[in-house]
Every structure is written in structure tokens, then in C-alpha cells.
Motif scaffolding. Structure first.
Motif, PDB file in Angstrom:
ATOM      1  N   HIS A  60       0.821  -0.977   0.091  1.00 38.73           N
ATOM      2  CA  HIS A  60      -0.102  -0.035  -0.021  1.00 38.73           C
ATOM      3  C   HIS A  60       0.922   1.190   0.065  1.00 38.73           C
ATOM      4  O   HIS A  60       1.809   1.402   0.783  1.00 38.73           O
ATOM      5  CB  HIS A  60      -0.962  -0.138   1.345  1.00 38.73           C
ATOM      6  CG  HIS A  60      -1.798  -1.146   1.302  1.00 38.73           C
ATOM      7  ND1 HIS A  60      -2.799  -1.467   0.365  1.00 38.73           N
ATOM      8  CD2 HIS A  60      -1.693  -2.432   1.883  1.00 38.73           C
ATOM      9  CE1 HIS A  60      -3.361  -2.500   0.709  1.00 38.73           C
ATOM     10  NE2 HIS A  60      -2.919  -3.036   1.645  1.00 38.73           N
TER      11      HIS A  60
ATOM     12  N   GLU B 269     -10.875  -4.393   9.645  1.00 36.25           N
ATOM     13  CA  GLU B 269     -10.027  -5.643   8.956  1.00 36.25           C
ATOM     14  C   GLU B 269     -10.288  -6.913   9.654  1.00 36.25           C
ATOM     15  O   GLU B 269     -10.207  -7.792   9.164  1.00 36.25           O
ATOM     16  CB  GLU B 269      -8.597  -5.272   8.764  1.00 36.25           C
ATOM     17  CG  GLU B 269      -8.542  -4.748   7.324  1.00 36.25           C
ATOM     18  CD  GLU B 269      -8.571  -2.984   7.661  1.00 36.25           C
ATOM     19  OE1 GLU B 269      -8.884  -2.386   6.537  1.00 36.25           O
ATOM     20  OE2 GLU B 269      -8.697  -2.568   8.843  1.00 36.25           O
TER      21      GLU B 269
ATOM     22  N   TYR C 149      -1.054  -0.600   6.490  1.00 44.16           N
ATOM     23  CA  TYR C 149      -2.437  -1.126   6.960  1.00 44.16           C
ATOM     24  C   TYR C 149      -2.308  -2.492   7.345  1.00 44.16           C
ATOM     25  O   TYR C 149      -3.433  -3.218   7.139  1.00 44.16           O
ATOM     26  CB  TYR C 149      -3.326  -1.127   5.635  1.00 44.16           C
ATOM     27  CG  TYR C 149      -3.177   0.332   5.068  1.00 44.16           C
ATOM     28  CD1 TYR C 149      -2.855   1.621   5.657  1.00 44.16           C
ATOM     29  CD2 TYR C 149      -3.479   0.297   3.540  1.00 44.16           C
ATOM     30  CE1 TYR C 149      -3.064   2.778   5.048  1.00 44.16           C
ATOM     31  CE2 TYR C 149      -3.536   1.599   2.969  1.00 44.16           C
ATOM     32  CZ  TYR C 149      -3.366   2.915   3.672  1.00 44.16           C
ATOM     33  OH  TYR C 149      -3.237   3.926   3.061  1.00 44.16           O
TER      34      TYR C 149
ATOM     35  N   ALA D  57     -12.829   8.260   4.977  1.00 44.59           N
ATOM     36  CA  ALA D  57     -11.303   8.359   4.400  1.00 44.59           C
ATOM     37  C   ALA D  57     -10.835   9.942   4.175  1.00 44.59           C
ATOM     38  O   ALA D  57     -11.577  10.751   3.817  1.00 44.59           O
ATOM     39  CB  ALA D  57     -11.268   7.535   3.315  1.00 44.59           C
TER      40      ALA D  57
ATOM     41  N   THR E 227     -17.034   3.903   6.365  1.00 48.74           N
ATOM     42  CA  THR E 227     -15.988   4.444   6.778  1.00 48.74           C
ATOM     43  C   THR E 227     -15.787   5.888   6.037  1.00 48.74           C
ATOM     44  O   THR E 227     -16.138   6.299   5.418  1.00 48.74           O
ATOM     45  CB  THR E 227     -14.941   3.651   5.961  1.00 48.74           C
ATOM     46  OG1 THR E 227     -15.144   3.261   4.607  1.00 48.74           O
ATOM     47  CG2 THR E 227     -14.791   2.082   6.724  1.00 48.74           C
TER      48      THR E 227
ATOM     49  N   SER F 143      -6.531   1.816  -1.019  1.00 48.42           N
ATOM     50  CA  SER F 143      -7.202   3.372  -0.820  1.00 48.42           C
ATOM     51  C   SER F 143      -6.708   3.643   0.540  1.00 48.42           C
ATOM     52  O   SER F 143      -6.532   3.312   1.426  1.00 48.42           O
ATOM     53  CB  SER F 143      -8.713   3.376  -1.183  1.00 48.42           C
ATOM     54  OG  SER F 143      -9.366   2.808  -0.032  1.00 48.42           O
ATOM     55  N   ASN F 144      -7.028   5.179   0.541  1.00 50.23           N
ATOM     56  CA  ASN F 144      -6.731   5.806   1.867  1.00 50.23           C
ATOM     57  C   ASN F 144      -7.755   5.401   3.003  1.00 50.23           C
ATOM     58  O   ASN F 144      -8.902   4.819   2.779  1.00 50.23           O
ATOM     59  CB  ASN F 144      -7.288   7.303   1.698  1.00 50.23           C
ATOM     60  CG  ASN F 144      -6.128   8.086   0.867  1.00 50.23           C
ATOM     61  OD1 ASN F 144      -5.173   7.610   0.553  1.00 50.23           O
ATOM     62  ND2 ASN F 144      -6.663   9.153   0.456  1.00 50.23           N
ATOM     63  N   ARG F 145      -7.166   5.326   4.193  1.00 43.83           N
ATOM     64  CA  ARG F 145      -7.739   4.978   5.501  1.00 43.83           C
ATOM     65  C   ARG F 145      -7.968   6.558   5.725  1.00 43.83           C
ATOM     66  O   ARG F 145      -8.348   7.325   5.154  1.00 43.83           O
ATOM     67  CB  ARG F 145      -7.127   4.396   6.711  1.00 43.83           C
ATOM     68  CG  ARG F 145      -7.070   2.628   6.424  1.00 43.83           C
ATOM     69  CD  ARG F 145      -6.904   2.250   5.057  1.00 43.83           C
ATOM     70  NE  ARG F 145      -6.860   0.654   5.211  1.00 43.83           N
ATOM     71  CZ  ARG F 145      -7.029  -0.208   4.048  1.00 43.83           C
ATOM     72  NH1 ARG F 145      -6.996   0.520   3.014  1.00 43.83           N
ATOM     73  NH2 ARG F 145      -7.000  -1.394   4.059  1.00 43.83           N
TER      74      ARG F 145
ATOM     75  N   TYR G  28     -12.729  -0.303   4.287  1.00 38.33           N
ATOM     76  CA  TYR G  28     -11.596   0.172   3.611  1.00 38.33           C
ATOM     77  C   TYR G  28     -11.336  -0.985   2.634  1.00 38.33           C
ATOM     78  O   TYR G  28     -10.940  -0.770   1.609  1.00 38.33           O
ATOM     79  CB  TYR G  28     -10.341   0.403   4.531  1.00 38.33           C
ATOM     80  CG  TYR G  28     -10.826   1.912   5.600  1.00 38.33           C
ATOM     81  CD1 TYR G  28     -10.982   2.924   4.814  1.00 38.33           C
ATOM     82  CD2 TYR G  28     -10.832   1.614   6.904  1.00 38.33           C
ATOM     83  CE1 TYR G  28     -11.184   4.155   5.757  1.00 38.33           C
ATOM     84  CE2 TYR G  28     -10.918   2.714   7.675  1.00 38.33           C
ATOM     85  CZ  TYR G  28     -11.274   4.006   7.119  1.00 38.33           C
ATOM     86  OH  TYR G  28     -11.371   5.009   7.954  1.00 38.33           O
ATOM     87  N   SER G  29     -11.092  -2.117   3.030  1.00 38.21           N
ATOM     88  CA  SER G  29     -10.643  -3.148   2.171  1.00 38.21           C
ATOM     89  C   SER G  29     -11.707  -3.579   1.049  1.00 38.21           C
ATOM     90  O   SER G  29     -11.552  -4.073  -0.045  1.00 38.21           O
ATOM     91  CB  SER G  29     -10.459  -4.466   3.135  1.00 38.21           C
ATOM     92  OG  SER G  29      -9.247  -4.478   3.970  1.00 38.21           O
TER      93      SER G  29
ATOM     94  N   GLY H  82      -8.377   4.514  11.764  1.00 37.83           N
ATOM     95  CA  GLY H  82      -9.810   3.754  11.334  1.00 37.83           C
ATOM     96  C   GLY H  82     -10.635   4.576  12.048  1.00 37.83           C
ATOM     97  O   GLY H  82     -10.848   4.706  13.003  1.00 37.83           O
TER      98      GLY H  82
END
Length: 900
Positions: free
Chosen positions: A4, A118, A111, A230, A228, A254-256, A247-248, A212
Motif C-alpha cells: 500500500h 479488517e 495497513y 477516509a 468508513t 485506498s486511503n484510510r 476500507y478493504s 480507522g
């Protein structure tokens, strides 16, 4: 863990390299949606000493006992009166604590988890997270408090974390000295708010960290379970975006909620989440079908299909019939019945095995017997190819949906099972989704990740992309009945070679990664990290009569020839060397060969500046041979060009990543970053941010921890009388939303070495994402040729330095000495007022720049020939400055000292 990219903005800039996972359709579970969420300016009102203190065992990794909300709170179709608080920035509704006191990203740049967003643990549900990170006490007194205010039915419960900060993790420094924040729960409406106080910056380097932020629902890990928040670390907290999905699930790369010390929270910032009614639905679904896409007979039979059934609705189900139907060359059917399927349940069903007897195609379909509110997800169908060779594969007949890379050299591994005895691994196949120019090889490993056998290094070519590459095993390890492990090793970083297909949820104990090539790093189950199956296949067969050469090297390269050196194999009668264009089949079309009895073979009649592959097999006897070891890639040299002026290098005569003939590079700090030619399409640069001209450009890609120290040298050039100057176009990065400060110097000298670069003709800093042209000062003429070097000297953790259309041309008009005499700068030193005089140069355009000793531009202006320009520099610090006077296409450089 997976690659990432190393800063938040780079994720947006390079996300196309990773590709995006296909999002699952949203289902009506979590009653909060991104469209109903908003960021606004408000007021942070600290609880102070009011309310109730929440007691935890410590102020690092701890979870409180259940706390009373003060009223009944509806969330995700459930009614809650309690919650537990994590010191790491979230609450979990209900009396059951989260699975761990340490739920957060253990490496906040890659991440690595698990975080609440996650985690695959079934207990980690119904979580409300205003700022999930590994938090520790900040400046001041750290506390956690709870207060319920107002009167029924309009009460508000506030949960507050006071004076906490992010902990230094994974060798990364802290970014915040202090932050306080709250969760507010609203009775009746179900509204949730996150309210932040002003944060303060920690000392040290600013860098991106990932937290997060958002809401986690119940049920299986799916798109509709999450809301989420971000943002990129360089973006204001008020500019965060709200997204349906984890996010996943949105995109693993991608951005958190990324933050850094240079962009802080503003007091009163509020994120609001509005609740919508949860509609009761009946929705059982086939979530996944686990099968082999390529099934060998008889060694892969009997074959058992598995399926995952999930209750996506809000209604418990009973006696759910699930039917497997195989049509094609192996007809088979079987029905299993699930007695109960509660809300959120996810069940794996194992169907009895079937044994194909004929090669061909099967279609595998799994269906639910009962209709419900959403029938579209009641059936899943996939293809299976039955083969009579020894080839196994998990991938279906479709293409790859993504390609991934590791952020360190490591392994991609798949587990297979066989009933065969006396067979060996002949080759490992890997679907190459990216990574052109990077090095990979095939491996056979044990369950701990130690390499048992491997193929030679292989450099990925453009022809490999979106195809399977077969890595032949020179030494073929015997396989015993049961599980065995094969895969692909990735040598480099910042590359994305491993092709994948989506599989949600991913079957466990099947696909793995290891973050080392030595066997010292254990295999990590991919099912806990990313829902994609690896497109790895393997072919078993009878072991060869003798082994292939262990090592092959290609050297003594010329424009038309090369020498192949082979490691000796005991008992060999000779060796056959196959060579041809990259991707050729040994012994097939385009294949040439030479047989030798010794361990060297000379190849002749090759074409200059051309890439070739080489394979070598051992001749065991006149009729028996080993497998082929290879390919080993090499390229013949070019015929160095004779340079005449004007000379222009636009990098269009080569295929990325190769350099133009006669040019060279030098990686002085010997890291894994240096100059190379990039193809614009491979970088997916947006329109308007393409190379200045054509398809290719020269680029230097950043190192996150080390400053650039990399040279690119032009071929030797004889400068004519009157001199010459260098013009080039350069840019910073290729993403307009972020400023990256790149640094470059240009020098010339007698040899293409750092020591040989004796005279500086340009030193500058650029922050423009769109190309701009620079012209250096004049290189005087002489009898001996000179080399011109472009030296990347950007700081660590910048981004991408681009060069294009480099031109060397003779100076016109006045010769260099006369031009220098025509420009005067005085007084020198100056207390602040500087006069610049230009006399009888004939220039129609005169541009002025003043640069500091770091190459930063501190003044720009213009004037006319036969004039004097007064420039005020009194605001500058005492130092030595460079005055550049550009006269049409010629540059005169003067040094001036500011001394006040």
C-alpha cells in the motif's frame, strides 16, 4: 504485507497500478449510509469532571467493563443499553468485549492489522470508531468519561477520550502530541456524532499515518457492514469523504483516515451519521464456491466442491436446501440441508467428492432451494476445465481482476493436494498482472515457507503481462500424497506482479504470503488479509532422467554475440542451448539452438540492441533429456551513436524500462531506486499530465527513507566553438492534487562518473506537476568530448521526478565569453539593492531569476537589452545567491553575495 503506497496522496496517484476490487452490492443491514453523513464546524464541549469516569486497566491497550448508555439505543437492527470502551479510540456496543485489547493497524503505513475494520473475528461487530489507532497518554491528564444529558426521549450520551496521542509504531515517529475527541449517541433518532478538539503536533518529521474512523455493523464481512471515513494525510480533516463499505472492500490500497503533524484537527469539527430504518428482509445467499478451476485426472480426484452460505437478511432461516449441480464431462448432483441459518451466520458446506473420467469442461452451479427477497444471489456458477495432464489451478476461466505486490521481497504461495505417488513438480505457473522489468521466480516451499526448489531469476517483459508464465524447475522435487505448496517469489518492491481474482470470503488455509525469501518468515494466510485468490498453477509429472543445469549465466555481450556458461551436471553427455525472442517456446517457432559437450556455448549472428531469452537442458543420453532451465534474459549491446548537434533525446526509441543507446545511469547510494524510462500508459497518467512529448519519459521514483543520489548521463558530446547549452523539460510527480518538491542538478565533465562531473550548469527545485522547460548556462567549446549528467538529489519520501525532451544545441549569437561580459551585476556584495545591466547582446527576450543556495527561486523578472534593472533583495538572509540571466536561448550565470 501488501504494497500500500507509502503516503496517502500517492495512493490516489498510483491506485491504478493496484487496480480496484469490484465492490459487492450494498444490502440493507447497517442503517447508516455515506449519503446521509456530513462533516461540519461545531463546538467541542469537554466533559471536564462531569459525568462518570470510565475505568480501564491501563491507558495503553485496555478495554473497559460494560458501561450503561443511559437509554435504549437502536443500531444495526439491534437494541443496546451497554457498551465497552477501548483505549484505542472506539466503543463496541453490547456487553461483550472486542476480540483483542490491541485492535489497530500495527503498521500504520501498510495497513497491517487487524483493526476493527479488517478483523474477521465474529465478535468484532457493532463498533463505533471516532479515531482508532494504537493510542497512549498525551500531554495533560488522560481520561475516559461518560455523561448522559437531556430528558427522555431526547437524551444524548457522550463518551470522551481526553489527552491521548498516537504511539510510535513500526519504526515511525509520532505525529500528534495531543488530541481529545467524543462519540455522541442520540436517543430516538439514532444519530451518531464524532466531535474533535484541536490536536497539537508532535516534534519530528511529518509523515502519513493511518487510523480507522467510521461504523462497523453485524453479519458477515461484506460491503454493507461498514460506513468508513477516509482522507489523505495532506487533506484537512474537514475534507474527509464518507464511503459505504469497509476500507478493504472499497479498495485495499485506498486511503484510510490518514493524518500527519502538518495537518491537524480543528476544535469543534463534527462528523454526523444519520440513521435510517432497518427494513426486515429474508435474504440467504451463496457467498462463494470453492473449487479447482483446472482439475487433473486422476491425481486430483475425487474432487470435493465447497460453498459458503450466508444470511444477509434480518430474519433467521430454517431448513435451507443447498444443491450442487455439475454438468459437462462429469455430471453430478447433491443436496445438503442447513437446519438453521441465523442472522449474520456464514456456513461452509462440503459436498461429497466426484471423480471425472474424461477431459473437457464442466460447469459447476450451486443454488439455494428456497426463494427469498433477493433471488439474484441464490445461485453461483463457475467453469472448471478437466485435464489429463498433471496441471492444477484455482483460477476460473476469466481474466485477473487485480495484480498485487509486496512491500518487501517475499513469496506468493498456494496450497494444493494430490493423491499421486512418484511425481515431481515440473513447473509452476503464475499469472503476471504487472511488474514489467522486475525479477521473479517460481518456488516449491514447505508448510513453513522454506524454499525446497526454485527456478532461475526471470525478468518480466511486456509480453508476459496478462498471461501465465511457466517457471520450469531445474531440480524437480518429488511430491508425496497430501498437501504441497508452490508459488512465485517477488524480488523487488514497488512492483505488482501477482495476478488475482476476487473471492469473498476467501477460502482459508489455501493462499499465503511470506515477507522474506529465506524461509525465515512464516506463511501468512491470505484469508485474514485480502479476499483474492492467487492465480498460481502447478504441473506434476514423472521426474526427469537427469537434472537440468543449476545455474546459467550469459556474458561477453556484444552487438552480435554472447557467451552462455553452464554449471556442470554429473553424467551429462552434453547440453542444448535454446535461444530466441522473449517468450519463445524452446524447440518451437522462432527457436534457435546449439548443442555443446562442454559447459560454454557461443551465440553468434545476433541483432544489436535486442532482447533474447535462453534455455538450457542437460542431455542425459542420445534419447533422454532433462527439463529446460530458463529463461535467462539478456540483451545485445547497441552501437554507440556519434553525436552531432543539435542532439535531442526524447526516450521514444526504446521500450520501457530500457535506456537509450549510449546513455547510462549510476545508483550512487545503491538503493532500489534509480532512473529508468517509463511508459505513460503503464503509469496511467491522467490527460494533461502526460510526458511532454510522445509516450515515454525518464523518471526517478522516490525512496521513502533515503534521499536521491542518482545520475543519468548522456553519451559523450564534443562541444563546438562558441559553446552549447542544454534545454530540458521536467515535472514533479503526476498527480495534480499534491505538491512534491523534487531537486535536480545538471553538471558536465570528462567522464560519466560523479567525480568526473566537475562543472555545475543548473541547480533547481521544482514543484510543478505540468512539464516546464529549463535552459542551463553555457558549456564552452573544446576539443575533448564531455559527458552531461542529470543528478537526482530529491529529499527522501518525495515522489516522482520526470525528464523529457533533453536537447543539446550550439549557442547562437555572441560567444559565451562575450555574452558573459555583456551582463553585469553590481554592487557585489550588496546590502539589498542589486543592479543588473545587459548591453548589446541582441537578445529580444531577457528573463531574470535569482536562486538561493538550495536552488529555490527567490525572484523572477524580465528586462530589455541595453538596459539596467534594479532588484530589491533586502528581504533575503545573508548568503550567496545565483543570478540567472536568460538571453533568448542563452543563459549567463552570476554569483552575488547579500551582506547586510
Amino acid at each position: 504485507m501488501f504494497l500500500h503506497l507509502q503516503t496517502a496522496a500517492r495512493v490516489a496517484a498510483l491506485g491504478v497500478l493496484l487496480g480496484g476490487l469490484t465492490a459487492l452490492p450494498a444490502r440493507a443491514q447497517l442503517a447508516y449510509r455515506a449519503a446521509d453523513a456530513a462533516a461540519s464546524a461545531g463546538t467541542f464541549t469537554s466533559l471536564g469532571t462531569t459525568g462518570t469516569a470510565i475505568v480501564t486497566a491501563n491507558t495503553d491497550d485496555a478495554t473497559s467493563a460494560p458501561q450503561a448508555i443511559g437509554f435504549s439505543f437502536e443500531y444495526d437492527g439491534q437494541t443496546y443499553t451497554q457498551f465497552t470502551l477501548s483505549t484505542n479510540g472506539f466503543i463496541k456496543l453490547g456487553a461483550v468485549a472486542p476480540s483483542s485489547d490491541a485492535l489497530y493497524y500495527t503498521n500504520p503505513q501498510t495497513y497491517d492489522g487487524p483493526s476493527p475494520f479488517e478483523s474477521n473475528d465474529a465478535v468484532d461487530v457493532d463498533i463505533i470508531s471516532p479515531f482508532n489507532y494504537d493510542l497512549e497518554p498525551g500531554v495533560g491528564t488522560t481520561s475516559y468519561r461518560l455523561a448522559t444529558t437531556g430528558t427522555a426521549p431526547n437524551r444524548v450520551t457522550t463518551v470522551q477520550w481526553s489527552n491521548v496521542r498516537d504511539k510510535a509504531l513500526a519504526g515511525l515517529n509520532r505525529q500528534l502530541n495531543n488530541i481529545s475527541f467524543q462519540v455522541k449517541l442520540y436517543e430516538t433518532t439514532g444519530q451518531i456524532q464524532f466531535v474533535y478538539d484541536a490536536s497539537t503536533a508532535a516534534p519530528g518529521t511529518a509523515g502519513f499515518r493511518a487510523a480507522g474512523v467510521g461504523l462497523v455493523g453485524r453479519g458477515r464481512r461484506s460491503y454493507s457492514r461498514f460506513l468508513t471515513v477516509a482522507k489523505g494525510s495532506v487533506q484537512p480533516w474537514a475534507d474527509a469523504v464518507f464511503q459505504d463499505g469497509g476500507y478493504s472492500e472499497v479498495d485495499p490500497a485506498s486511503n484510510r483516515f490518514n493524518f500527519r503533524s502538518s495537518e491537524l484537527a480543528v476544535s469543534g469539527l463534527t462528523y454526523s451519521f444519520t440513521s435510517s430504518p432497518v427494513v426486515a428482509v429474508t435474504d440467504a445467499a451463496i457467498s462463494g464456491v470453492y473449487t479447482l478451476g483446472t482439475l487433473p485426472i486422476p491425481i486430483g480426484a475425487p474432487h470435493s466442491v465447497q460453498t459458503v452460505v450466508v444470511n444477509n437478511g434480518t430474519t433467521p432461516l430454517t431448513n435451507v436446501a443447498v444443491t450442487l449441480t455439475v454438468t459437462g464431462v462429469s455430471p453430478f448432483t447433491n443436496t445438503q440441508t442447513l437446519p438453521t441459518l441465523a442472522f449474520g451466520d456464514e456456513v461452509v458446506i462440503n459436498f461429497p467428492g466426484y471423480t471425472p473420467t474424461t477431459a473437457g469442461m464442466n460447469q459447476i452451479s450451486v443454488a439455494l432451494g428456497a426463494a427469498d427477497d433477493s433471488v439474484a444471489n441464490n445461485t453461483v456458477t463457475t467453469d472448471q476445465q478437466v485435464v489429463t495432464t498433471g496441471t492444477y489451478g484455482y483460477a476460473d476461466s476469466g481474466p485477473a481482476t487485480n495484480s498485487y505486490g509486496l512491500n518487501a521481497p517475499g513469496l506468493w504461495v498456494a496450497r494444493y493436494n494430490t493423491t499421486a505417488t512418484g511425481l515431481a513438480v515440473q513447473s509452476v505457473g503464475a499469472y503476471i498482472g504487472g511488474g514489467e522489468g522486475s525479477v521473479v521466480y517460481g518456488v516449491v516451499v514447505n508448510a513453513q515457507g522454506a524454499i525446497l526448489a526454485r527456478s532461475p531469476n526471470y525478468t518480466i517483459t511486456a509480453a508476459d503481462l496478462d498471461t501465465y508464465h511457466q517457471f520450469a524447475m531445474p531440480t524437480q522435487p518429488l511430491i508425496t500424497p497430501g498437501d504441497f505448496y508452490v508459488g512465485m517469489a517477488q524480488v523487488g518492491t514497488m512492483v505488482f506482479p501477482m495476478g488475482t481474482q476476487d473471492e469473498t470470503p476467501l477460502r482459508p488455509n489455501t493462499f499465503f504470503i511470506a515477507t522474506a525469501l529465506t524461509g525465515l518468515a512464516p506463511l501468512q494466510d491470505l484469508a485474514t488479509q485480502l479476499p483474492v485468490r492467487l492465480m498460481l498453477e502447478v504441473t506434476l509429472g514423472a521426474p526427469a532422467a537427469c537434472v537440468a543445469p543449476a545455474t546459467i549465466t550469459v556474458g561477453s555481450l556484444t552487438a552480435t554475440g554472447a557467451t552462455v556458461t553452464i554449471s556442470a551436471v554429473a553424467g551429462a553427455t552434453g547440453y542444448t542451448v535454446f535461444y530466441g525472442a522473449p517468450g519463445f517456446t524452446p524447440g518451437g517457432a522462432g527457436s534457435q539452438q546449439v548443442t555443446v559437450t562442454g559447459t560454454t556455448a557461443t551465440l553468434t549472428g545476433l541483432t544489436a540492441t535486442t532482447n533474447y531469452d535462453v534455455y538450457v537442458r542437460t542431455n542425459c543420453s542420445a534419447t533422454s533429456f532433462s527439463s529446460n532451465n530458463g529463461p535467462i534474459a539478456f540483451a545485445t549491446t547497441c552501437v554507440a551513436p556519434t553525436i552531432t548537434l543539435p542532439y535531442t533525446e526524447g526516450f521514444e526509441s526504446v521500450v520501457s524500462p530500457n535506456l537509450p543507446c549510449g546513455t547510462s545511469i549510476l545508483n550512487v547510494n545503491n538503493d532500489n531506486r534509480t532512473w529508468r524510462v517509463y511508459d505513460a500508459d503503464s503509469l496511467n497518467r491522467p490527460a494533461g499530465l502526460r510526458p511532454y512529448a510522445g509516450q515515454n519519459e525518464l523518471g526517478y521514483f522516490y525512496n521513502a527513507t533515503a534521499a536521491a543520489d542518482d545520475w543519468f548521463f548522456l553519451p559523450a558530446i564534443t562541444i563546438p566553438a562558441g559553446g552549447a547549452n542544454v534545454k530540458f523539460w521536467w515535472a514533479s510527480g503526476f498527480a495534480a492534487m499534491t505538491i512534491w518538491e523534487e531537486k535536480l542538478e545538471v553538471k558536465y565533465g570528462a567522464t560519466p562518473t560523479p567525480a568526473g562531473m566537475t562543472t555545475s550548469i543548473f541547480n533547481g527545485v521544482i514543484e510543478d506537476t505540468v512539464f516546464r522547460q529549463e535552459t542551463t548556462s553555457v558549456i564552452p567549446g573544446g576539443a575533448a568530448p564531455v559527458y552531461i549528467g542529470f543528478h537526482a538529489i530529491s529529499d527522501a519520501d518525495e515522489f516522482f521526478l520526470n525528464l523529457d525532451e533533453i536537447t543539446v544545441d550550439r549557442v547562437t549569437g555572441l560567444n559565451a565569453p562575450a555574452l558573459a561580459r555583456a551582463v553585469s551585476v553590481y554592487p557585489n556584495p550588496t546590502a539589498g539593492r542589486l543592479s543588473i545591466s545587459v548591453t548589446e547582446t541582441g537578445a529580444t527576450r531577457v528573463a531574470l531569476r535569482v536562486l538561493d543556495n538550495l536552488g529555490r527561486v527567490v525572484y523572477t523578472g524580465s528586462m530589455h537589452d541595453n538596459a539596467i534593472k534594479n532588484v530589491e533583495l533586502g528581504h533575503l538572509s545573508n548568503a550567496l545567491y545565483t543570478v540567472q540571466v536568460t538571453l533568448d536561448d542563452q543563459v549567463v550565470t552570476k554569483q552575488v553575495s547579500v551582506l547586510k
